[in-house]
Every structure is written in C-alpha cells, then in structure tokens.
Design an enzyme around this catalytic site. Structure first.
Site, PDB file in Angstrom:
ATOM      1  N   GLY A   8       0.842  -1.188   0.000  1.00  0.00           N
ATOM      2  CA  GLY A   8       0.000   0.000   0.000  1.00  0.00           C
ATOM      3  C   GLY A   8       0.869   1.227   0.000  1.00  0.00           C
ATOM      4  O   GLY A   8       0.717   2.119   0.834  1.00  0.00           O
ATOM      5  N   SER A  10       1.830   3.297  -2.910  1.00  0.00           N
ATOM      6  CA  SER A  10       1.884   4.088  -4.144  1.00  0.00           C
ATOM      7  C   SER A  10       1.585   5.565  -3.944  1.00  0.00           C
ATOM      8  O   SER A  10       1.849   6.384  -4.826  1.00  0.00           O
ATOM      9  CB  SER A  10       0.904   3.513  -5.183  1.00  0.00           C
ATOM     10  OG  SER A  10      -0.406   3.452  -4.655  1.00  0.00           O
ATOM     11  N   GLY A  14       1.595   5.498   2.771  1.00  0.00           N
ATOM     12  CA  GLY A  14       2.457   4.402   2.353  1.00  0.00           C
ATOM     13  C   GLY A  14       3.677   4.869   1.594  1.00  0.00           C
ATOM     14  O   GLY A  14       4.787   4.369   1.798  1.00  0.00           O
ATOM     15  N   TYR A 157     -16.818  -0.704   8.197  1.00  0.00           N
ATOM     16  CA  TYR A 157     -15.381  -0.452   8.077  1.00  0.00           C
ATOM     17  C   TYR A 157     -14.649  -0.910   9.330  1.00  0.00           C
ATOM     18  O   TYR A 157     -13.573  -1.532   9.245  1.00  0.00           O
ATOM     19  CB  TYR A 157     -15.159   1.043   7.852  1.00  0.00           C
ATOM     20  CG  TYR A 157     -13.728   1.504   7.923  1.00  0.00           C
ATOM     21  CD1 TYR A 157     -12.836   1.254   6.885  1.00  0.00           C
ATOM     22  CD2 TYR A 157     -13.265   2.224   9.026  1.00  0.00           C
ATOM     23  CE1 TYR A 157     -11.520   1.694   6.949  1.00  0.00           C
ATOM     24  CE2 TYR A 157     -11.951   2.671   9.092  1.00  0.00           C
ATOM     25  CZ  TYR A 157     -11.085   2.401   8.056  1.00  0.00           C
ATOM     26  OH  TYR A 157      -9.782   2.840   8.120  1.00  0.00           O
ATOM     27  N   LYS A 161     -11.010  -3.254  10.349  1.00  0.00           N
ATOM     28  CA  LYS A 161      -9.870  -2.589  10.977  1.00  0.00           C
ATOM     29  C   LYS A 161      -9.636  -3.111  12.388  1.00  0.00           C
ATOM     30  O   LYS A 161      -8.483  -3.332  12.798  1.00  0.00           O
ATOM     31  CB  LYS A 161     -10.078  -1.076  11.003  1.00  0.00           C
ATOM     32  CG  LYS A 161     -10.164  -0.426   9.635  1.00  0.00           C
ATOM     33  CD  LYS A 161      -8.981  -0.756   8.729  1.00  0.00           C
ATOM     34  CE  LYS A 161      -7.688  -0.096   9.150  1.00  0.00           C
ATOM     35  NZ  LYS A 161      -6.612  -0.281   8.146  1.00  0.00           N
TER      36      LYS A 161
END
Length: 280
Positions: A8, A10, A14, A157, A161
């Site tokens: 992660g 890009s 990250g 979500y 997580k």
C-alpha cells in the site's frame, strides 16, 4: 543493509513510509495495486520507486492486489530474492467507506474485509515462517486501538480494521520470545493524503504524513520488543515515548496545531488473570 516491504505504498502515508525507510538505509519493496497514473489515483509503485532510486537508494516495484493471495506471496518472495532477506513488513493497504450498516452494500462490505483484515492475515501467514526461522523480524499493521467511539457511524469499516487489531493483540502471544514482533499503528490526528486533498480538508486540521512514517521507522528500529509486540500504538504517543517533544514540523498549517482525533487514553482489554502468556 536492512530491507522492508511496504504494501500500500503508491501514494499518501504508504509512499512516505517507503521514502522514510529508504532514507534510513532500508532497501524497500514498494507494493500496491496501482501501476498506472490517473487523475483519480495519482502515484504508482513505479513513481515511488523512481523517487527512491533517483536518490541513489535501492527499491523494488511490486504490483500487488492484496485480494490475490499469490500476489502477496510474490511480493514477499521478490523482496527475499532481490534483497537477500526481509527485516520489516508494513501493511498499509486499505479500503474505506465510513457509512452506516444500512448504507453499506454487501459487495462493499466484502471488499473492505478482503483488503483490510484478510490481506493483512495473508501477509502475516506468508512472511511469518521466514521471520520465525531467522528469529527476527517486525510486522506492522495500520490499525487502531480498540475503543467504542471508533465504531460509531462506520461499523462495516470498523469490523475489518478492528479485526486487524485483534491479529496484533492475539498473535503477540504466539510470538513471545521468538525474536519476532507484531504491532499496530494509528494516527493521533488527521493525516494529509490523496483522500483529504479530494475532500478539501482544511490544512489546519491535519499533520503531514511524515509523522506517521517517523513512528514507523522507530518501530522498525526498536530493540526492546516488549515495547511494541502486541501493542496498538498511536504515532504521536509513541514518538513522545521515544523522546520527541516538538511536533510543530509535522503541521500542515505551520501556525496551527491540528486537533487530536484520538482519545488521550484507551481502555485496557485485559481481564483478571490475563497476561501476554495466557493460553485461554
């Protein structure tokens, strides 16, 4: 030279983690799904790798859709072959939708679970045999401490997580005295990212992603594993524990300290008779 894999990587946090590790003498595997630049998703594994290589350091671009188990395996194996080993792995890949249960389609719920907790689980399973064999290695998941307010308004979500955080707390018992550690890390304030740019989040509400990356570096370099193994850490709090006192350089607005979005203290999940070595 040490080596790291950032999944992660890009753009956003990250990317900054990868750049910070590289500047501190890590060979870095830059892994993500994005291989083509678009206006909607600027930045690719190749642009980040080029930033690192332009500065004379070593990086490896690794196409990696975390919904594909084999691609995660390939990313890890490519790092082992190119770098001659791995010391630190970071799982920063994430799918986000902060909506209520009735507003979250099952398809989107499935996507979040696959990208968040399932992808992290696969990465752990693939890298752990190597770390255990060499009796060294650190695993870092981008996931929050567990507390009730986190769930509100974004239960779908939160399921994934918090599932990642359960991996951190639970796997720590299996890793005790192995030389291997697993940690979670979450920001104390809002952090600049592509998402915050798209949503026009005011600068005074955010910190630069460098604060999170610096906390990652400290975790990577920590020699006392009892301070990080099984811990759901907050970037600011961990840096304070490492002696950082001035956070003004991390402000997006140099004149305003952003508000903390995380509680100052978190509830203990331990129960009577519990300890890191408890088996039941």
């Amino acid at each position: 030279m040490k080596s790291a894999l950032v999944i992660g990587a890009s753009r956003g946090i990250g990317r900054r983690i990868a750049l910070t590790l590289s500047k501190n003498n890590y060979q870095v595997g830059v892994a993500a799904k994005t291989t083509d630049h678009t206006l909607e998703l600027p930045g690719t594994i190749y642009s980040v790798t080029n930033e690192i290589e332009t500065s004379g350091r070593t990086a490896l671009a690794l196409p990696c859709n975390v919904r594909d188990e084999q691609q995660i395996q390939n990313a890890i194996q490519s790092c082992l072959e190119a770098f001659g080993g791995l010391d630190f792995v970071v799982y920063n890949a994430g799918a986000i939708l902060w909506k209520k249960v009735l507003d979250t389609p099952v398809k989107r719920f499935d996507l979040m679970q696959e990208v968040n907790v399932r992808g992290a689980y696969i990465m752990i399973q693939k890298v752990l045999p190597y770390f255990l064999e060499k009796k060294a290695g650190k695993i870092l998941l981008v996931c929050p401490p567990i507390y009730s307010r986190f769930f509100k308004g974004k239960v779908p979500y939160s399921v994934g997580k918090v599932g990642m955080t359960v991996l951190v707390h639970g796997l720590a018992t299996e890793l005790e005295n192995t030389g291997v550690s697993i940690s979670g890390l979450w920001p104390a304030t809002a952090i600049e990212s592509h998402v915050t740019t798209v949503k026009n989040v005011p600068q005074e509400l955010m910190r630069k992603s460098s604060i999170f990356a610096d906390a990652c570096l400290h975790i990577a370099e920590e020699t006392n594993l009892s301070l990080i193994n099984g811990k759901a850490l907050i970037d600011e709090d961990f840096l304070r524990a490492k002696g950082v006192t001035d956070f003004s350089a991390y402000r997006c607005d140099p004149d305003k300290e952003p508000p903390r979005m995380m509680p100052k203290a978190f509830p203990s999940l331990l129960v009577e008779g519990d300890s890191l070595t408890s088996k039941l």
